[in-house]
Design an enzyme around this catalytic site. Structure first.
Site, PDB file in Angstrom:
ATOM      1  N   GLY A  50       0.948  -1.108   0.432  1.00 37.66           N
ATOM      2  CA  GLY A  50      -0.018   0.124  -0.213  1.00 37.66           C
ATOM      3  C   GLY A  50       1.006   1.180   0.334  1.00 37.66           C
ATOM      4  CB  CYS A  77       5.243  -4.355   0.539  1.00 29.99           C
ATOM      5  SG  CYS A  77       5.974  -2.506   0.783  1.00 29.99           S
ATOM      6  CE1 TYR A  78       0.692   1.020   5.634  1.00 25.91           C
ATOM      7  CE2 TYR A  78      -0.930  -0.574   5.544  1.00 25.91           C
ATOM      8  CZ  TYR A  78      -0.614   1.093   5.702  1.00 25.91           C
ATOM      9  OH  TYR A  78      -1.516   1.373   6.494  1.00 25.91           O
ATOM     10  CG  HIS A 163       6.207  -5.422  -3.488  1.00 26.22           C
ATOM     11  ND1 HIS A 163       4.527  -5.433  -2.964  1.00 26.22           N
ATOM     12  CD2 HIS A 163       6.454  -4.585  -3.171  1.00 26.22           C
ATOM     13  CE1 HIS A 163       4.698  -3.864  -2.757  1.00 26.22           C
ATOM     14  NE2 HIS A 163       5.680  -4.053  -2.637  1.00 26.22           N
ATOM     15  CD  GLU A 165       3.097  -8.834  -4.653  1.00 27.81           C
ATOM     16  OE1 GLU A 165       4.107  -8.761  -3.452  1.00 27.81           O
ATOM     17  OE2 GLU A 165       2.602  -7.133  -4.402  1.00 27.81           O
ATOM     18  CB  SER A 217     -19.500 -11.103 -27.746  1.00 28.46           C
ATOM     19  OG  SER A 217     -18.487 -12.091 -27.560  1.00 28.46           O
ATOM     20  N   GLY A 218     -18.449 -14.114 -29.189  1.00 32.82           N
ATOM     21  CA  GLY A 218     -17.784 -14.501 -30.745  1.00 32.82           C
ATOM     22  C   GLY A 218     -16.289 -14.186 -29.634  1.00 32.82           C
ATOM     23  N   GLY A 219     -16.645 -13.643 -28.754  1.00 34.62           N
ATOM     24  CA  GLY A 219     -15.582 -13.536 -27.741  1.00 34.62           C
ATOM     25  C   GLY A 219     -15.318 -14.932 -26.625  1.00 34.62           C
ATOM     26  CB  VAL A 220     -12.087 -15.768 -24.877  1.00 29.80           C
ATOM     27  CG1 VAL A 220     -11.971 -17.251 -24.076  1.00 29.80           C
ATOM     28  CG2 VAL A 220     -11.373 -15.715 -25.285  1.00 29.80           C
ATOM     29  CG  ASP A 221     -14.589 -13.570 -21.299  1.00 26.47           C
ATOM     30  OD1 ASP A 221     -13.191 -13.774 -21.579  1.00 26.47           O
ATOM     31  OD2 ASP A 221     -14.044 -11.952 -20.631  1.00 26.47           O
ATOM     32  CB  SER A 222     -20.305 -14.469 -24.371  1.00 26.36           C
ATOM     33  OG  SER A 222     -18.975 -13.962 -25.843  1.00 26.36           O
ATOM     34  CB  ALA A 223     -16.580 -18.848 -26.652  1.00 25.18           C
ATOM     35  CE  LYS A 364      -9.557 -12.505 -22.611  1.00 25.05           C
ATOM     36  NZ  LYS A 364     -10.876 -11.818 -22.277  1.00 25.05           N
TER      37      LYS A 364
END
Ligand code: XMP
Length: 509
Positions: A50, A77-78, A163, A165, A217-223, A364
């Protein structure tokens, strides 16, 4: 496990890394009362980075009652300083700072076990922990932080000043895993297969024997969302694909044929190109374009749903909302409206359906892993993100069928050459933008040309929140440029966008 967000950019990254270790993680704001955090029954808690110091004016405080129970805690860290202070250690108000790459001297312990001497880590802090709280063993130091790591194995608590990460911290993932597996005692069970099983059970419970609709939509997420729901409830799902005429070459066919073949989902295709292009005629303002598309999309979709409703009463709508969308909407913390993304804020208040959002907790790359596990075609799962408003926001100027054809042709060449060079996976997204209202003089053959420029906008990103322009090899760019200017008659100039995000956004509108 919970990641408590102390307000820097790091919480999402930590959550991702924890999930890479196959442990499910969720981000919560530091303002959430401890009782509420504990009510979520976390197996462990990570306190994120932070502000650079606990003494900074307005620095968020850490409620020490968090430590009144035996949930394992890791401070970063913080979060490390806040934890030290809350447990009775001392944070030195030194005013000296340590930013960037630092070499760590590890002194054994569990977290840093078997890691090399002089390990490069990424630091970003003002003050330092001077004295570790009682019961903690100090296990590392750095030139600017005498206490750079500590752990209390009995209480299952540990922390680091750096960090782990970020990619610059070598072995950072191993350290996080040591905390998760060896100190907190968690098991790496959060796998795509398990996620699918859990979601399928949850969707079945939510839906019962009701009917569900999903916009593709043709995109990955909705598919992936649709395939998951289909796995859960089969024929109770109907998908609607609205072809708004703003798709790229081959996209509509890919959804209509390949996707249906792979999943067996019932699909209703609505050709609404004329309606969309009619409403967009002459419109040049980006936000106006977005609003028109958002509105028409919902109208078309609702009309399709009403038609379907005559056969089957639909009660649920599937949305491919992802975790970053949820985090960024931030429970009303009021972030600036940079662009009106069509599927957030585009839904009417009086929406007729209850929502099913099976990807709400996923990033994603996790959605892609699920798509693979569900057996979707590779080309679909690995597709680069493509915005809902489609090519309309990649034509700078008014949208019309001729301009769309020009852009489709240029875009197809860029995509073909990227794929041919084997670099698809190195690039997050590769928009091609048509500057439709700009013309420049060129020479082709023996004649003067007066054509349009297109912009190549390849970007690298982890989550589209920030991005950098991709350093594609010059020979790939040269090939794309030559092919576009040779094969797309109206384009006589190809330029490369070398702007990161920020300050640019990925799309031009
Ligand atoms: P920007 O341009 O804001 O884009 O940097 C970030 C990511 O979001 C995509 N994008 C959209 N996706 N509806 C979508 O589904 C939208 O309205 C929209 N606008 C931008 C963009 O392609 C990039 O991946």
């Amino acid at each position: 496990m919970l990641v408590v967000d102390f307000g820097a950019q790091y919480a999402q990254l930590i959550a991702r890394r924890v999930r890479e270790a196959r442990v499910y993680s969720e981000i919560v704001p530091h303002s959430m009362p401890v009782a509420e955090m504990l009510a979520k029954n976390p197996a462990a808690i990570i306190l994120s980075g932070g502000p650079s110091s606990v003494y900074e004016p307005g620095a968020p405080s850490l409620d020490p009652t968090l430590f009144d129970n035996d949930v394992p805690v890791f401070g970063i860290c913080y979060g490390f300083q806040a934890m030290a202070k809350a447990l009775g250690g001392e944070v030195a108000h030194t005013g000296s700072r340590e930013y960037g790459r630092t070499l760590l001297t590890a002194q054994g312990g569990t977290l840093l076990r078997e890691l090399p001497e002089g390990l490069p880590v990424w630091m970003s802090h003002g003050d330092s922990v001077a004295v570790a709280p009682a019961g903690f063993a100090v296990t590392a130091s750095s030139p600017g932080a005498p206490v750079a790591a500590f752990e209390d194995l009995t209480a299952k608590r540990a922390g680091v000043q750096f960090h782990p990460e970020v990619a610059h911290t070598e072995q950072g993932q191993r350290m996080l895993e040591r905390f998760l597996y060896d100190i907190a005692g968690l098991a790496p069970t959060w796998t795509p297969g398990n996620i699918i099983d859990d979601q399928v059970a949850e969707i079945r419970r939510q839906v019962g024997d009701k009917q569900v609709i999903c916009g593709l939509s043709g995109g990955v997420d909705s598919a992936v969302a649709a395939a998951l729901v289909h796995k859960a409830i089969g024929d109770q799902l109907t998908c609607v694909f609205v072809d708004h005429g703003l798709l790229r070459a081959g996209e509509a066919e890919q959804v209509e044929k390949d996707y249906v073949a792979a999943t067996g989902i019932r699909l209703k295709v609505v050709d609404a190109a004329d309606v969309f292009l009619g409403h967009l005629a002459g419109v040049t303002d980006p936000e106006q374009k977005r609003k028109i598309i958002g509105r028409e999309f919902i109208r078309t979709f609702e009309a399709a749903a009403r038609e379907l409703d005559a056969e089957r009463h639909i009660e649920f709508l599937v949305q491919g909302t992802l975790y970053p969308d949820v985090v960024e909407s931030g429970g009303g913390t009021g972030t600036a409206n940079i662009k009106s993304h069509h599927n957030v804020g585009g839904l009417p208040d009086d929406l007729q359906f209850a929502l099913i959002e099976p990807l709400r907790t996923l990033f994603k790359d996790e959605v892609r892993a699920l798509g693979n596990e569900l057996g979707l075609p590779e080309e679909m799962v690995q597709r680069h993100p493509f915005p809902g408003p489609g090519l309309a926001i990649r034509i700078i100027g008014a949208v019309d069928p001729d301009r769309l054809e020009i852009l489709r042709a240029a875009d197809l060449i860029a995509r073909e050459e990227l794929t041919a060079s084997g670099l698809d996976r190195d690039v997050w997204q590769f928009p091609v933008v048509l500057l439709a209202d700009v013309r420049s003089v060129g020479v082709q053959g023996d004649g003067r040309t007066y054509g349009h420029p297109v912009v190549l906008r390849p970007v690298s990103s982890e989550d589209a929140m920030t991005a950098d322009w991709s350093r594609l090899p010059y020979d790939v760019i040269a090939k794309i440029s030559t092919r576009i200017t040779n094969e797309v008659r109206e384009v006589n100039r190809v330029v490369l966008d070398v702007t990161s995000k920020p300050p640019g956004t990925i799309e031009w509108e």
